[in-house]
Every structure is written in structure tokens, then in C-alpha cells.
Design a protein around this motif. Structure first.
Motif, mmCIF file in Angstrom:
data_model
loop_
_atom_site.group_PDB
_atom_site.id
_atom_site.type_symbol
_atom_site.label_atom_id
_atom_site.label_comp_id
_atom_site.label_asym_id
_atom_site.label_seq_id
_atom_site.Cartn_x
_atom_site.Cartn_y
_atom_site.Cartn_z
ATOM 1 N N GLY A 143 -11.403 66.263 16.515
ATOM 2 C CA GLY A 143 -10.308 65.901 17.411
ATOM 3 C C GLY A 143 -10.147 66.881 18.567
ATOM 4 O O GLY A 143 -10.039 66.496 19.737
ATOM 5 N N SER B 47 -10.781 67.840 9.040
ATOM 6 C CA SER B 47 -10.713 66.375 8.929
ATOM 7 C C SER B 47 -11.822 65.855 8.016
ATOM 8 O O SER B 47 -11.628 64.883 7.290
ATOM 9 N N GLN B 92 -5.963 61.650 12.170
ATOM 10 C CA GLN B 92 -5.667 62.513 13.307
ATOM 11 C C GLN B 92 -5.283 61.681 14.539
ATOM 12 O O GLN B 92 -4.361 62.038 15.259
ATOM 13 N N ASP B 170 -3.215 64.380 8.621
ATOM 14 C CA ASP B 170 -4.071 65.121 9.549
ATOM 15 C C ASP B 170 -3.325 65.343 10.865
ATOM 16 O O ASP B 170 -3.281 64.466 11.722
HETATM 17 MG MG LIG Z 1 -9.621 67.243 12.815
#
Ligand SMILES: [Mg+2]
Ligand SMILES: Nc1ncnc2c1ncn2[C@@H]1O[C@H](COP(=O)(O)OP(=O)(O)OP(=O)(O)O)[C@@H](O)[C@H]1O
Ligand SMILES: Nc1ncnc2c1ncn2[C@@H]1O[C@H](COP(=O)(O)OP(=O)(O)OP(=O)(O)O)[C@@H](O)[C@H]1O
Ligand SMILES: [Mg+2]
Lengths: 279, 291
Positions: A143, B47, B92, B170
Motif C-alpha cells: 500500500g 499485509s 488496506q 489493515d
Molecule cells: Mg500493507
């Protein structure tokens, strides 16, 4: 001097059926080379405003002027050329098959010559610390790595106006500081204007000015010091209360005599030490 | 229900030129009823680790024991439904888990998929939408026509609606406004304390780690490099800074106060602890509070 952005009486509604306007009669001005933070709670209209300025939503009511050019269908691309926008979700932004292709995309579009392009892509990736990932697929990143690549794509273009829509929300605290420092440095080099949508109090604190949006309307604007004076009302505005203000409030409630103005970390520490010495 | 990792490796795009390390030799137990925070800088494997908790990813070596199920590299995708119901996961990026036509249908999907009647699931969906603070006018809208923070709330509501035993989160507060963040963290904590939900939280907010977690797992380069209580982990600020992580705001401010001359033993981790430790150093006994 021309302003970077002028918004006059802007209103926007997503559809006929929508119960209310996402933007309601908004007017404000952003100066050149200014760093402005936009805050407000979820659904208040921040992203809608950003997309409107970038000409991504139809302009129904009101006027948007970017670097002296009035946004209209005819000069949509001319306006967009001035603006680089990093979206809230980086997945919505990726177009390239590899990180370096993706970062190059905006430059290709603007007809930057190949040699310069290669150099600018490298420079942008280095600035966000993603050089090692140049040949990876953007979709196959973590991310925070995705957010860095999305930022690199805009940094490479060096737009006159940078709009960040919660562009650092997935970064670790150190990473966020580094990225913001990178943008600040770029701003010093190119005098670009930064419009940054954020829920992060520290980021808002370092802006030149804060705009507070609520229910599609501009509710407040001022320097961080002016806005932080609202104390615990900041929570209602969609921003956190600065940490030192929370501690000061706890201590006041417990009977410690503290001044009512906002104190930063070292000011609060010194004030407390003076009180301790007078005990 | 416990979840135990034994010698788990995970390689992304294994056996291709693009292969990359996700996890390396993970040995870790998450006990039923615990509140575990996972921290580590960008790309450290957080993650990837989470997605093993409900067998969304399967180890490329080693085993993950989820209650009475053992997940190995050879486990096929059949019969994983009970795990998916027990272990609810908020991703996420919330968009990736939304898909229905309307917000309420999206929230109701999980319970219905696990056998609840349409009526009841709808009712549950309304309760959950309310609970996570989604304005009523959004309920019949497409979940994709929402603001970022509203999408996050739909994803959380959808997972809560399944009434899982594990809540795997997350960076659930990314994109939420500060009030929403506080309310959501309080809600998770309440579910943990009152209903015994096991919580696994990935976060960059060290204040949340200090306030809520009883176990901290620190990751780097796909490995677990330390586990301990928040007090143990935050005792060494320099180590955390070296790992590009931080300490809670309170711990940092307490250090500033210490340099000024105040004394703390041990160093406070939460705002409440700080205030409690400071008051005797600021007020005479029975002092100003009685004025
Ligand atoms: Mg992540
Ligand atoms: N594509 C869309 N179609 C219809 N309504 C929308 C759409 N996108 C947003 N909205 C609505 O418009 C309002 C403003 O949304 P916007 O995305 O601008 O909020 P925001 O301030 O960016 O919030 P957040 O902090 O959650 O990102 C919200 O009520 C939202 O539900
Ligand atoms: N789908 C994928 N294919 C290939 N590699 C991947 C994929 N997803 C993640 N990776 C890589 O695996 C490593 C661990 O990624 P992971 O997403 O677990 O990190 P993270 O700790 O969650 O980071 P962040 O804080 O940025 O979200 C990273 O180096 C990343 O580039
Ligand atoms: Mg938004």
C-alpha cells in the motif's frame, strides 16, 4: 499577479436524485507558491472540490480560474496541464505496466523528449525512494509503495499546481515526513502551489493556510495558529486536537493553572517546568 | 481459537522471473482473545501476513494452523468458507472488497452468504450502517459513489455484520476523519472487551498500539524481528527510530519533559499515564484541585 486558483460561487450535485449538493456555493482564492491544507470530515466534499478544480467533474454552477485561465470545456486540457493530482486511492491512478512506465506516463503525454524523460523518471523515483522498484508492476506493490509511486508520477511532471488527496495516508510516520519534505523541497525549487487534503494534524500544522470544509461549504479559513485556537472544537471540524492541547486540557481540568492560548511542545514543557519550580 | 504460523515463507509470483519475498520463516502465535498490533515500515510484509490469517494467501512453505484447520502449500480452495466467516478482514484499500449494487446490500452480503435470511441480513445491515456512522442518505447508494472515508466505513460494517471471532484490520483508520477514527477504535476495543473478539491490527499509529494492544509484532523485510508488550517495545526509542518507526506521542513528549527536569518511572505510554505521573510534580498534595 494572477492567483493560482480562484473558485467563485461553485456548487455541484452528483445527480438529480441526490438530496443535497456535494459543493454548496464555495468561494476562495489560492495564491501562487502557497501551501494550503484542506480539512473536513468524511463526506464533507473535499475530493469533490479537488476533482472539480482538475476539471474531472462537469462544471455546473460557478467559476474556476486556474492560473488566470477560466475552466471550460474548450480549455479543459490547458487547465489540466497546470495541475498534477494524486488521488485518494493510488490504484485508480496507475496506467503503466511497470513502475517506470507509469511514472513516465505524464511526461509522455506532455511531449517531454525521451532523454529528459528518462532522467526525470529516475529523479522522481529516487526522491520517493522507489528506485529499486522501477521494473515492478504497480499493482503488485504494498500500500505504501503504491502511494510513493503515485507521488513519483506527479513529481516527475513538476506541475505548477499540485493537488494531494490524502496522498500519504498509508505511509509510516517517517515515510510521511520524508515524502512531505521531498515535496517541500520541490516546491522551493519550482515555486509550485500545493493544495493538500489531509486528516493529519501535523501536516495541516505545517501549511501556510488551512481551509475547513463542512457539508460542502467553506466554513473557516486561516493560518494553522488561527485554526488551532478552536481547541476541542477542531474535532467537530474534522481535524484532531493537537497533542499538546489535549494534555494541557487534561491538566487544566485537574487543577493546573495553564494559560488558554495554544502552546507547542517546548512551550508547554517550559510552562510546566516553571509551575513545578514554583511549587 | 488460536492461529499459529510455523516456519511460514511466502513468495510472490513464485517460479517466475518476477518472484519476490513476501514472508520469511514466520513463527508466531496469535491467541484467541488477544489484541495484537503489527507494525513495520512500508513493504515489510504486514499485509501479506494478514492475508494468511484467513487463508486468502497460502504459505509457499510451512503451515498456518487456524483453529482446527491446517493450511499448507497444498491446501486447495475448497471448504475455506468457515474460516472466512470466523476471520473477518478489512483490507488496506476498502474499494477492493466492495462490489454490491447498494451500500446495504453490500453489508448484508456476508451474513446472507453464511446462511442468514434476506430479511434478517437486511436488518443487520441497517444496524451496522448506523453503528459505523454512515449517513442514511448513502444507504441505497452504490458503495462506489461514496467518499473515501464512507467506503472504509462500509467495508468495516460488512465485516462486523458477519459477527466474526477474529477482526483483522489493515490500517482501518486510514482515510477516516479524526472523530471517526476515535469512534472506530473505541468500537473495536469495545467488541474486544465485551464480546471477546480477537483483534489483529496493522497500524502506523503508535498511539493506537499503546492504547489498545497487548501484544506487538514488529516486522522488517518479511520477517518478524521482535514481539513483546507495548511497554517492552516502546522502551527503546532509538531502536524504533532505527527501524523507521516511532513511539507514541506521549512517550515522545515525556522524553521532552524529562530533559526539562521532570521524572518518570516507567516512561508513560498513554495520555492518561502521563497526566497521572505529572500531577504530583505540578500540584501540592490536596492542592489546587480543592481551590
Ligand atoms: Mg500493507
Ligand atoms: N461518485 C459519486 N456519486 C454520488 N455521490 C458521491 C460520489 N462521490 C462522492 N459522493 C458524495 O458526495 C459527498 C462528498 O464526497 P467527497 O468524496 O467529496 O467527500 P470527502 O470530503 O472527500 O470525504 P472523505 O474524507 O471521506 O474522503 C459525500 O456525501 C459522498 O457520499
Ligand atoms: N501482489 C504482489 N505481487 C508481488 N509482490 C508483492 C505483492 N504485494 C506485495 N508485494 C511485495 O511484498 C512485500 C511486502 O508487501 P506487503 O504488502 O505485505 O507490505 P506492508 O508491510 O503491508 O507495507 P505497507 O505498509 O506499505 O502496506 C513488498 O516488498 C511488496 O512489494
Ligand atoms: Mg475524499
Amino acid at each position: 499577479m494572477t492567483k493560482a486558483i480562484e473558485v467563485q460561487n461553485l456548487s455541484f450535485r452528483y445527480s438529480e436524485e441526490a438530496k443535497r449538493n456535494a459543493i454548496q456555493d464555495m468561494s476562495f482564492t489560492i495564491e501562487n507558491d502557497e501551501w494550503v491544507a484542506i480539512i473536513g470530515h468524511n463526506g464533507s466534499g473535499k475530493s469533490t472540490l479537488a476533482k472539480s478544480i482538475d476539471g474531472l467533474l462537469p462544471l455546473e454552477k460557478g467559476t474556476i480560474i486556474v492560473n488566470g485561465i477560466e475552466l471550460s470545456e474548450a480549455n479543459l486540457w490547458q487547465v489540466r496541464d497546470q495541475i498534477g493530482m494524486v488521488f485518494q486511492n493510488p490504484d485508480n491512478q496507475f496506467v503503466g505496466a511497470t513502475v517506470e512506465d507509469d511514472v513516465a506516463f505524464g511526461l509522455e503525454n506532455r511531449g517531454v523528449p525521451r532523454a529528459e524523460m528518462v532522467q526525470r523518471v529516475q529523479d522522481a523515483l529516487q526522491r520517493v525512494n522507489m528506485t529499486a522498484f522501477a521494473t515492478r508492476e504497480p499493482a503488485h506493490l504494498s500500500g505504501g509503495q503504491k502511494q510513493r509511486v503515485a507521488l513519483a508520477g506527479i513529481i516527475a511532471v513538476r506541475p505548477q499546481i499540485l493537488i494531494l488527496d490524502e496522498a500519504t495516508s498509508m505511509l509510516d510516520p517517517k515515510g510521511r515526513q520524508d515524502v512531505l519534505a521531498t515535496i517541500r523541497q520541490l516546491k522551493a525549487e519550482t515555486h509550485m502551489t500545493v493544495l493538500s487534503i489531509t486528516h493529519d494534524i501535523d501536516e495541516a500544522a505545517s501549511a501556510d493556510r488551512i481551509l475547513v470544509i463542512d457539508d460542502g461549504q467553506l466554513k473557516q479559513q486561516g493560518t494553522p495558529a488561527e485554526i488551532f485556537r478552536y481547541g476541542s472544537r477542531l474535532i467537530k471540524m474534522g481535524l484532531d486536537v493537537p497533542y499538546t492541547a489535549k494534555v494541557a486540557e487534561d491538566l487544566s481540568t485537574a487543577g493546573v493553572a495553564l494559560p488558554s492560548q495554544f502552546l507547542d511542545e517546548s512551550e508547554l514543557a517550559q510552562t510546566l517546568w516553571t509551575l513545578h519550580s514554583q511549587m | 481459537m488460536d492461529i499459529t504460523f510455523t516456519n511460514v515463507d511466502y513468495t510472490y509470483q513464485a517460479n517466475t522471473p518476477f518472484q519476490g519475498v513476501g514472508l520469511r520463516d514466520i513463527n508466531l502465535t496469535i491467541h484467541g482473545g488477544s489484541y495484537t498490533a503489527i507494525i513495520g515500515h512500508t513493504g515489510s510484509g504486514k499485509s501479506t501476513l494478514l492475508q494468511h490469517l484467513n487463508a486468502l494467501l497460502k504459505p509457499t512453505a510451512g503451515t498456518v494452523q487456524i483453529g482446527d484447520r491446517t493450511i499448507t502449500p497444498a491446501t486447495n480452495n475448497k471448504n475455506l468458507k468457515p474460516i472466512r466467516q470466523k476471520v473477518g478482514m478489512v483490507f488496506q484499500f476498502p474499494e477492493s472488497q466492495l462490489f454490491e449494487e447498494t451500500v446495504l446490500k453490500d453489508i448484508a452480503f456476508g451474513p446472507q452468504n453464511f446462511g442468514m435470511s434476506a430479511d434478517k441480513a437486511h436488518q443487520r445491515a441497517e444496524e451496522m450502517a448506523e453503528l459505523v456512522g454512515l449517513p442514511k442518505e448513502t444507504w441505497e447508494q452504490s458503495p462506489f459513489d461514496l467518499s473515501g472515508g464512507q467506503m472504509r466505513r462500509v467495508a468495516i460494517a460488512g465485516v462486523l455484520a458477519m459477527q466474526p471471532e477474529y477482526l483483522v484490520l489493515d490500517e482501518p483508520s486510514a482515510g477516516l476523519d479524526p472523530l471517526g477514527r476515535q469512534e472506530m477504535m473505541d468500537l473495536f476495543n469495545k467488541l474486544h472487551r465485551e464480546n471477546g473478539l480477537t483483534i489483529v491490527l496493522v497500524t502506523h499509529q503508535m498511539d493506537d498500539v499503546a492504547n489498545y494492544a497487548d501484544q506487538v509484532v514488529v516486522m522488517e523485510h518479511g520477517q518478524v524481528i521482535r514481539t513483546g508488550t507495548p511497554r517492552e517495545i516502546f522502551a527503546n526509542e532509538q531502536w524504533l527510530v532505527d527501524k523507521q518507526l516511532g513511539v507514541p506521542k506521549t512517550t515522545h513528549f515525556a522524553e521532552v519533559l524529562k530533559q526539562q527536569g521532570f521524572q518518570f518511572e516507567p516512561l508513560p505510554l498513554t495520555e492518561d499515564e502521563l497526566v497521572t505521573a505529572l500531577l504530583p510534580q505540578l500540584l501540592r498534595q490536596g492542592g489546587a484541585a480543592n481551590e
